[in-house]
Design a protein around this motif. Sequence first.
Motif, mmCIF file in Angstrom:
data_model
loop_
_atom_site.group_PDB
_atom_site.id
_atom_site.type_symbol
_atom_site.label_atom_id
_atom_site.label_comp_id
_atom_site.label_asym_id
_atom_site.label_seq_id
_atom_site.Cartn_x
_atom_site.Cartn_y
_atom_site.Cartn_z
ATOM 1 N N VAL A 60 -35.535 -47.792 84.078
ATOM 2 C CA VAL A 60 -36.935 -47.682 83.898
ATOM 3 C C VAL A 60 -37.025 -47.636 82.204
ATOM 4 N N THR A 61 -38.007 -48.345 81.847
ATOM 5 C CA THR A 61 -38.313 -48.143 80.479
ATOM 6 C C THR A 61 -39.892 -48.063 80.189
ATOM 7 N N GLU A 62 -40.379 -47.965 78.916
ATOM 8 C CA GLU A 62 -41.597 -47.873 78.627
ATOM 9 C C GLU A 62 -42.131 -49.065 78.791
ATOM 10 N N TRP A 63 -43.465 -49.289 79.162
ATOM 11 C CA TRP A 63 -44.158 -50.646 79.504
ATOM 12 C C TRP A 63 -44.033 -51.644 78.277
ATOM 13 N N GLY A 64 -44.326 -51.155 76.956
ATOM 14 C CA GLY A 64 -44.121 -51.869 75.955
ATOM 15 C C GLY A 64 -42.686 -52.287 75.476
ATOM 16 N N GLY A 65 -41.704 -52.052 76.412
ATOM 17 C CA GLY A 65 -40.353 -52.188 75.977
ATOM 18 C C GLY A 65 -40.041 -53.370 76.971
ATOM 19 N N ILE A 102 -41.031 -56.792 77.736
ATOM 20 C CA ILE A 102 -40.918 -58.036 77.332
ATOM 21 C C ILE A 102 -39.959 -58.164 76.120
ATOM 22 N N PRO A 103 -39.922 -57.273 75.234
ATOM 23 C CA PRO A 103 -38.921 -57.247 74.150
ATOM 24 C C PRO A 103 -37.523 -56.957 74.704
ATOM 25 N N GLY A 104 -37.318 -55.986 75.791
ATOM 26 C CA GLY A 104 -36.107 -55.788 76.083
ATOM 27 C C GLY A 104 -35.561 -57.057 76.886
ATOM 28 N N LEU A 105 -36.548 -57.948 77.753
ATOM 29 C CA LEU A 105 -35.933 -59.204 78.429
ATOM 30 C C LEU A 105 -35.650 -60.144 77.328
ATOM 31 N N LYS A 106 -36.365 -60.355 76.363
ATOM 32 C CA LYS A 106 -36.041 -61.301 75.292
ATOM 33 C C LYS A 106 -34.719 -60.927 74.405
ATOM 34 N N ALA A 107 -34.573 -59.757 74.437
ATOM 35 C CA ALA A 107 -33.359 -59.308 73.634
ATOM 36 C C ALA A 107 -31.885 -59.056 74.708
ATOM 37 N N ASN A 108 -32.314 -59.765 75.873
ATOM 38 C CA ASN A 108 -31.452 -59.819 76.795
ATOM 39 C C ASN A 108 -30.615 -58.412 77.367
ATOM 40 N N ARG A 109 -31.764 -57.355 77.256
ATOM 41 C CA ARG A 109 -31.236 -55.904 78.011
ATOM 42 C C ARG A 109 -31.463 -56.196 79.364
ATOM 43 N N TYR A 110 -32.356 -56.973 79.829
ATOM 44 C CA TYR A 110 -32.673 -57.073 81.292
ATOM 45 C C TYR A 110 -32.602 -58.626 81.683
ATOM 46 N N ASP A 111 -32.339 -58.874 82.831
ATOM 47 C CA ASP A 111 -32.635 -60.223 83.359
ATOM 48 C C ASP A 111 -33.696 -60.623 83.976
ATOM 49 N N ILE A 112 -34.321 -59.474 84.496
ATOM 50 C CA ILE A 112 -35.475 -59.681 85.088
ATOM 51 C C ILE A 112 -36.573 -58.543 84.910
ATOM 52 N N ALA A 131 -27.115 -49.111 80.923
ATOM 53 C CA ALA A 131 -26.230 -50.359 80.899
ATOM 54 C C ALA A 131 -27.057 -51.455 80.121
ATOM 55 N N LEU A 132 -27.129 -51.332 78.858
ATOM 56 C CA LEU A 132 -28.201 -52.032 78.130
ATOM 57 C C LEU A 132 -27.487 -52.963 77.151
ATOM 58 N N SER A 133 -25.904 -53.029 77.203
ATOM 59 C CA SER A 133 -25.474 -53.779 76.313
ATOM 60 C C SER A 133 -25.775 -55.194 76.254
ATOM 61 N N ALA A 134 -26.342 -55.905 75.175
ATOM 62 C CA ALA A 134 -26.636 -57.426 75.290
ATOM 63 C C ALA A 134 -25.417 -58.166 75.594
ATOM 64 N N MET A 135 -25.438 -59.210 76.647
ATOM 65 C CA MET A 135 -24.457 -60.005 76.817
ATOM 66 C C MET A 135 -24.918 -61.185 76.987
ATOM 67 N N ALA A 136 -24.039 -62.024 76.241
ATOM 68 C CA ALA A 136 -24.420 -63.489 76.077
ATOM 69 C C ALA A 136 -24.457 -64.376 77.220
ATOM 70 N N GLY A 137 -25.321 -65.591 77.199
ATOM 71 C CA GLY A 137 -25.023 -66.579 78.456
ATOM 72 C C GLY A 137 -26.346 -65.984 79.299
ATOM 73 N N PRO A 138 -26.623 -67.093 80.196
ATOM 74 C CA PRO A 138 -27.853 -66.824 80.986
ATOM 75 C C PRO A 138 -27.375 -66.077 82.222
ATOM 76 N N LEU A 139 -28.305 -66.045 83.240
ATOM 77 C CA LEU A 139 -28.372 -64.992 84.170
ATOM 78 C C LEU A 139 -27.007 -65.441 85.134
#
Length: 282
Positions: free
Chosen positions: A81-86, A88-98, A20-28
Amino acid sequence: MPLNLLKTIIPAGIVLAGSALSAMAGPLMDRIEAGEPIRIGFSNIPIFGYPDESGAPKGFVNDIAIGILNEMGYDNVEATVTEWGGLIPGLKANRYDIITGGLYILNSRCENIAFSEPIATTGDSFLVPAGNPKGLSNYKDVLASDGAILALYSGANTVEAARREGLSDAQMMQLPGPTETLAAMRAGRADAAALTSFEAVYLADQSEGKFETTDPGALPEWTQNWVGVGFRFEDEDFLKEFNAARERYLGSEEMLAKVKEYGYVEANLPGDTTTEWTCANR
């Protein structure tokens, strides 16, 4: 790509999601008000954050983060679960909230994401024979002890720290990992091992009383680090709520009982250290 996890309901009421990684607009808060789950991204880092056999989030950082969310009244959580290097980029890309999983609060990271107030201090400590016969609690002790050998993981931060404190390569035994380190200690080829405090406690617990750990505070202040939970800057309002709940939950009997299995003890509580200070000094 993140590891796909089967959707499962676990006792804490957490929903583990697949991709469930689809980027969704808007804050948490917008997502929560729309009935969407809080998406946690974490990496496979033993003790700090890792998936169990079913894929559920384990490790003290995940347990504390989820405990704080529960304290806030939120239990609709989706963990990936994702790779370590992903992370911060995943958070910034709105794939995760935390994002969790043992993120040290560092100046370079503070420029890219927002951190909660610290949830742990993680310093290093020594694994030594029971009774610590040579009195080795820090690098200076090893330096002053005639013929003492310190075991370390090759490439670990402790190698640089030992050299900074004056140890020569001849006083260090660099090994691939915990299995080899414990073997060297059992065989008497090393007099102490420099590890993260969590690893040291874990190995001591597995040693049937042959080894113990030293106080992380015996090592230089600059070897101490603080762990936080990462958020997007846009979720500042939610982060304020999270920090308020952290004040109530962190250090509680419930929390300490929950993380005891990872070797987290009261000495790992961050005290009065703030994220503002840590961002400026680490």
